[in-house]
Design a protein around this motif. Structure first.
Motif, PDB file in Angstrom:
ATOM      1  N   ALA B  11      44.323  -2.471  39.603  1.00  0.00           N
ATOM      2  CA  ALA B  11      43.734  -1.661  40.661  1.00  0.00           C
ATOM      3  C   ALA B  11      42.218  -1.562  40.536  1.00  0.00           C
ATOM      4  O   ALA B  11      41.553  -1.003  41.403  1.00  0.00           O
ATOM      5  CB  ALA B  11      44.354  -0.268  40.667  1.00  0.00           C
ATOM      6  N   MET B  12      41.686  -2.106  39.440  1.00  0.00           N
ATOM      7  CA  MET B  12      40.249  -2.033  39.225  1.00  0.00           C
ATOM      8  C   MET B  12      39.623  -3.364  39.623  1.00  0.00           C
ATOM      9  O   MET B  12      40.056  -4.418  39.151  1.00  0.00           O
ATOM     10  CB  MET B  12      39.979  -1.737  37.744  1.00  0.00           C
ATOM     11  N   SER B  13      38.635  -3.319  40.497  1.00  0.00           N
ATOM     12  CA  SER B  13      37.975  -4.556  40.925  1.00  0.00           C
ATOM     13  C   SER B  13      37.085  -5.090  39.809  1.00  0.00           C
ATOM     14  O   SER B  13      36.732  -4.368  38.877  1.00  0.00           O
ATOM     15  CB  SER B  13      37.129  -4.272  42.165  1.00  0.00           C
ATOM     16  N   LYS B  14      36.714  -6.378  39.933  1.00  0.00           N
ATOM     17  CA  LYS B  14      35.801  -6.945  38.948  1.00  0.00           C
ATOM     18  C   LYS B  14      34.490  -6.172  38.906  1.00  0.00           C
ATOM     19  O   LYS B  14      33.905  -5.973  37.842  1.00  0.00           O
ATOM     20  CB  LYS B  14      35.523  -8.411  39.286  1.00  0.00           C
ATOM     21  N   LYS B  15      34.055  -5.710  40.059  1.00  0.00           N
ATOM     22  CA  LYS B  15      32.813  -4.937  40.125  1.00  0.00           C
ATOM     23  C   LYS B  15      32.962  -3.612  39.359  1.00  0.00           C
ATOM     24  O   LYS B  15      32.053  -3.180  38.641  1.00  0.00           O
ATOM     25  CB  LYS B  15      32.472  -4.665  41.598  1.00  0.00           C
ATOM     26  N   GLN B  16      34.109  -2.997  39.522  1.00  0.00           N
ATOM     27  CA  GLN B  16      34.338  -1.731  38.820  1.00  0.00           C
ATOM     28  C   GLN B  16      34.455  -1.936  37.307  1.00  0.00           C
ATOM     29  O   GLN B  16      33.948  -1.138  36.518  1.00  0.00           O
ATOM     30  CB  GLN B  16      35.609  -1.066  39.358  1.00  0.00           C
TER      31      GLN B  16
END
Lengths: 355, 355, 355
Positions: B11-16
């Motif tokens: 659920a965590m994006s690469k950006k996050q």
């Protein structure tokens, strides 16, 4: 070399013990001055064996210094007890905490753990081996209540054979001038020979007694310990003697007005409850002195760069310790560290002779 | 919609993930700047299954941010484990605490608990299902020690079938450019097919190996995991192979100078102790990176309004999940939440297919 | 004489209860004003019997006031549970902590412990005897949600015979004007006679009911409690009646719009989960009110010199309490404290009559 680990009180010089007592007194007088002394610091209390009182004493000490605590007290539930080596646990926790206080059921575990902690380490009891902060509590109490650590006549009553706190206290006090000891116990539960050796070496007067009532009258200090039924030679022996080593009002009536009564606690039946309100009964106050002693210890280990404990000169040898209760019997990676004492090779972990 | 719950690293994006790594690095560089970041905040660590290391890591993380902790670690003693539903416990604890970190032995319990917590929620392991903060620890370590998350040749050795941390790590790293994997295990303990699907889908190079010694030489990262005796096809098989997957000095001699060794810990025998002092052995430091990763996670969840995790599009359907190890089999009130994946209905709690 | 110990809510005057409610409301409105109210203070939570929810409620309360906590929750592991008397443990912990909250499985243990604590003491449940802070939670909830403690029609449903929280609530509310009670239970589980005496003495209206559905319509408050299968006269009786005392949507449809539902928790089956989102369902909010009530209580005990609880006039008599579940049956040193009630000698610990 020197270190920041309190494994054995022997590593602390008389001068350092004096520093610690002074620090403890200063904290007692002005606790507010120390309320932020350890702000932002973390103490890990790792209790592989439950000892609620000791653990709460350390936690309180750290909280009163402004620090915080992490840790565990239920080893059976604990994942660290499931297969992970002492080395791995200490290495990880040493990354989280600024100082570690550990209790562990195995002899020598304190020395082993301290080698990998990477931060100051306090031994809170390693099996039947050592328990230095109990003796610190005793010493701080004596200093505050008697005003001195020398020129004392100290009665020690109960199980003198198996009590690690008793041995440690005798070792510590025998270094001060003109202390004498009355060793009150059954024949079977007298102090081990190596304690007598220490007393002789330090030119301490000592006498044996098997009767508390007849020995109490000229004591300055009476140190009571628990004596368990199963320690007596037979049930008959126990029935015959069970009251001989119990401190009650009748025996206390024969003691000096300024004698003080100490006990490492927990107390079971060896001091009757009706004595608790006597001004000489200091065993509860002793627990409080112990907490202040622990505050002083944490402060000195964390903040005084000059407060370094003595290192023993050790070497790594070929022979492994054969004491089956030694930590070396369980944790294979530990090197065979040894030191010399009277020409004999001693295990650096459990202090038993390596043959 | 989005949420403040870390159930699954997906659920965590690469950006996050990048934000989190940067935050962790900033904390490491200037820990004092963060000493009061969570003043007055409370983290509840609810461990229905003991995991002393993970719990201490979270507690340390919160204390170093100035916050405080409540919680439990002994579920057998705990009244919350006696008949009270997960919903009721979460609702109440969500009233006390500002953020909750939970470990629970049942698959899907994390998603279920997060639905009722009312505050940010972190999954610290839900049965054999997910353990996202372990993978965060791995990722932070890689970023700090290798300087990148792409262009890495990663060997993963041990039990690749049952290890949730292995699957999670492969999923995370397969999203970065030009990573390749060497999957080192017995035939029986190879990664499940869905992991191969992910590798294929992301165009990652991968190869299988059943010999650590011959595969180690060109790895950038070696991720070791525990392999249990009972996982082998037979006792003979175990005896024949038991040293093949153990990292020792001899095998390490063939590795690159800048390869790094990771391990989710606890380690048992799969890495020999004599390697611990090798500069490539980073498994202990990895635990420390994990603690900093958890500090960053707590901060982002509590204080960064933009740090919202992806919600899956779910619907409530008629069929109940039939996975007997799923939380839906135990807590009746849970709705039949499901999401679509490749046209199939998947259980929103345990991620198993609902037929 | 008066004291700083909350053993029994009876010792708190209506005026004091009012002060406590006002303080709790002020804290709810401006929690930030109280974030440092107990800086440097330590609460010991001594749970000889696990009660995770109550313990977390107290810990949260103290942390939100800026204080810190020590304590234990796993009595089986705990050394204080091994042979050490309540007196000794309390004396020692009273030296460490500024205030003690204790739960103990034995009736009368709270009074006994408070005698030796030396610091303010809060009873968190002593066996089946008393649990005053649960009733505080109920009272704070009623005051906040109904705006009054009088002129209420209160239904109490479930096990009215064995529920200490039920008895305590009736005693407290019967002191306010014009409250009436509907006592809903099986015949076998009706309130004991002494509760009826209290209702009569305070001129409270009350009626009995064995049917929740027919009694719900004109209630202002419905207080639900758990009713256990084994409390029914027979299995047949249970099967026949088991739904009669369960609050579900159908029964709730007959209730007033502004009726509120309370429950001391944990809830098992006596309230169906589909009611949880009804605005009248306040049992979770009640747990939060309880936490604020505990914050107010800690503050008043620690900081308001005028907040002193009533002492009973006691005398030490020759006869010992014969209640086998009383703490006096276990701890020999306790004096035979007794007080007079309607000309009868009552045990000061367990409140049972001494014949």
């Amino acid at each position: 070399m020197a270190n920041k680990n309190l494994i054995d009180l022997d590593a602390m010089s008389k001068k350092q013990l004096d520093m610690l007592i002074k620090k403890a007194k200063k904290i007692m007088e002005n606790p507010a001055d120390y309320r932020h002394a350890c702000d932002g610091k973390i103490l890990a209390t790792l209790f592989y064996e439950p000892s609620t009182r000791t653990q709460m004493s350390f936690q309180t000490a750290m909280l009163k210094l402004g620090g915080r605590t992490i840790g565990f007290d239920n080893p059976l539930n604990s994942s660290v007890a499931k297969g992970e080596s002492l080395k791995d646990t200490m290495t990880i926790v040493g990354g989280y905490a600024d100082i570690i206080a550990m209790r562990h059921p195995v002899e020598g575990s304190a020395m082993a753990a301290s080698m990998y902690a990477g931060v100051p380490f306090i031994n809170c009891g390693d099996g039947g081996h050592l328990h230095p902060t109990q003796t610190l509590a005793d010493i701080v109490t004596l200093s505050c209540e008697k005003g001195r650590l020398d020129n004392l006549k100290i009665g020690i009553c109960g199980d003198l054979l198996n009590g690690r706190t008793v041995h440690s206290l005798i070792k510590a006090l025998s270094q001060y001038d003109n202390n004498s000891f009355v060793l009150i116990s059954t024949k079977e539960l007298q102090v081990p020979l190596y304690i007598i050796d220490i007393l002789e070496k330090n030119n301490c007067k000592y006498e044996f007694s098997n009767d508390l009532a007849s020995s109490i009258s000229d004591l300055d200090v009476l140190y009571m310990t628990r004596i368990q039924q199963e320690r007596f030679a037979s049930k008959e022996e126990y029935e015959k003697q069970k009251y001989v080593f119990v401190l009650d009002k009748e025996k206390l009536a024969k003691a000096k007005e300024d004698m003080i009564i100490l006990h490492p606690l927990p107390r079971v039946n060896e001091i009757t409850v009706d004595i608790d309100d006597d001004p000489r009964a200091l065993y509860f106050k002793q627990a409080l002195y112990g907490m202040y002693g622990r505050m002083a210890l944490i402060l000195l280990l964390l903040q005084d760069d000059d407060f370094m404990l003595k290192d023993r000169e050790i070497s790594v040898i070929d022979k492994r310790c054969t004491n089956p209760r030694c930590i070396t019997a369980r944790e294979e990676y530990l090197p065979n560290r040894s030191y010399l004492k009277l020409g004999m090779q001693m295990c650096d972990y459990c202090d038993k002779r390596i043959d």
